[in-house]
Scaffold this active site. Structure first.
Site, PDB file in Angstrom:
ATOM      1  N   GLU A 154     -28.419 -37.836 -31.380  1.00  0.00           N
ATOM      2  CA  GLU A 154     -27.409 -37.556 -32.422  1.00  0.00           C
ATOM      3  C   GLU A 154     -26.749 -38.845 -32.907  1.00  0.00           C
ATOM      4  O   GLU A 154     -26.540 -39.034 -34.106  1.00  0.00           O
ATOM      5  CB  GLU A 154     -26.304 -36.634 -31.866  1.00  0.00           C
ATOM      6  CG  GLU A 154     -26.764 -35.273 -31.385  1.00  0.00           C
ATOM      7  CD  GLU A 154     -27.049 -35.251 -29.889  1.00  0.00           C
ATOM      8  OE1 GLU A 154     -27.716 -36.183 -29.360  1.00  0.00           O
ATOM      9  OE2 GLU A 154     -26.594 -34.301 -29.231  1.00  0.00           O
ATOM     10  N   CYS A 165     -21.413 -37.027 -28.163  1.00  0.00           N
ATOM     11  CA  CYS A 165     -22.086 -36.693 -29.424  1.00  0.00           C
ATOM     12  C   CYS A 165     -21.261 -35.717 -30.260  1.00  0.00           C
ATOM     13  O   CYS A 165     -21.219 -35.830 -31.491  1.00  0.00           O
ATOM     14  CB  CYS A 165     -23.479 -36.159 -29.139  1.00  0.00           C
ATOM     15  SG  CYS A 165     -24.565 -37.445 -28.484  1.00  0.00           S
ATOM     16  N   HIS A 191     -28.113 -41.624 -27.590  1.00  0.00           N
ATOM     17  CA  HIS A 191     -28.538 -40.226 -27.702  1.00  0.00           C
ATOM     18  C   HIS A 191     -29.061 -39.995 -29.125  1.00  0.00           C
ATOM     19  O   HIS A 191     -28.662 -40.705 -30.071  1.00  0.00           O
ATOM     20  CB  HIS A 191     -27.355 -39.294 -27.426  1.00  0.00           C
ATOM     21  CG  HIS A 191     -26.982 -39.192 -25.970  1.00  0.00           C
ATOM     22  ND1 HIS A 191     -26.134 -38.220 -25.481  1.00  0.00           N
ATOM     23  CD2 HIS A 191     -27.363 -39.941 -24.907  1.00  0.00           C
ATOM     24  CE1 HIS A 191     -25.987 -38.384 -24.173  1.00  0.00           C
ATOM     25  NE2 HIS A 191     -26.717 -39.422 -23.798  1.00  0.00           N
ATOM     26  N   CYS A 240     -23.449 -33.329 -26.100  1.00  0.00           N
ATOM     27  CA  CYS A 240     -22.484 -33.670 -25.053  1.00  0.00           C
ATOM     28  C   CYS A 240     -21.160 -34.068 -25.714  1.00  0.00           C
ATOM     29  O   CYS A 240     -21.037 -34.106 -26.940  1.00  0.00           O
ATOM     30  CB  CYS A 240     -23.025 -34.833 -24.207  1.00  0.00           C
ATOM     31  SG  CYS A 240     -22.999 -36.426 -25.074  1.00  0.00           S
TER      32      CYS A 240
END
Lengths: 149, 149
Positions: B53, B84, B51, B81
């Site tokens: 992040e 993250c 992801h 999420c």
């Protein structure tokens, strides 16, 4: 192999972590075969995301060339933190097995129940406490030595 | 630069994501300078942890040669999420800014409040909704196109 045999392998592997690392190891098992493994490398990689679970997931996905680990189980010697519980959901791990409970940061059942959240698109099965005495002793010894040094 | 200027930069960057990726971008800012940035690369890397992040945190840590990002702020175009949010805690990010709220999986305030958990060893500040209309429209358009194809 039984769950406790895989966990014994994870505990054995955790002893190979670098001396500066909290000694945690994770295995990913598919069709009763070892697919990938990792030890915590946060300090040596200077990467806060380099927990054993995350590294093992990344290696398993690289092997399968697939980000979905639907038929894979993950064994780890300590209850996963929030980040790792989230990574386990993201990777669609079938079942998580962990050894020691983490009262300070465990995100499966000790501090929060990540897999019970509403709206998550995958809900792994899980079982904690497998060989927990052995795993807890190893971790306690590590922190005892750390405080001494 | 103001928070909304950094977020505009993140939104601009999100447009450079590969066509198969959900177009999300993250920036890490230290001393009002861009330290690291990333777009979501889950599909192209076949890595469920890739992801925006997580990648931005990894790059920022590599640059600073330090896993602690104490004086760094993270800007991301969608509410993080669980994984993250956990990575942001692990990295000791000072403040999180996000654009669109994620009612389906947002782990800051929409589905769960990760930063409000007891026992966590770092509690980032956060602010959501910065340029949210623009970010939400881009994401809606992506999912609309995806359903068409």
């Amino acid at each position: 192999m039984l769950a406790q045999d895989w966990m014994q392998e994870a505990i054995n592997l955790s002893k190979s972590a670098e001396p500066a690392e909290v000694p945690i190891a994770a295995l990913i098992v598919k069709d009763n075969q070892l697919l990938a493994s990792a030890v915590n490398q946060k300090e040596s990689r200077m990467d806060p995301t380099a927990h054993a679970e995350v590294l093992a997931i990344q290696r398993a996905c690289a092997k399968l060339q697939n980000w979905r680990l639907n038929d894979c189980d993950l064994y780890v010697t300590l209850e996963p933190c929030l980040m790792c519980a989230g990574a386990i959901i993201q990777a669609r791990i079938r079942k998580l097995y962990f050894a020691a409970y983490d009262k300070k940061g465990g995100a499966v059942c000790s501090c929060t129940e990540s897999f019970a959240l509403p709206n998550i698109n995958h809900r792994p099965e899980w079982q904690g406490g497998i060989l927990q005495e052995q795993a807890s002793q190893d971790l306690s010894q590590f922190f005892k030595n750390l405080r001494k040094s």
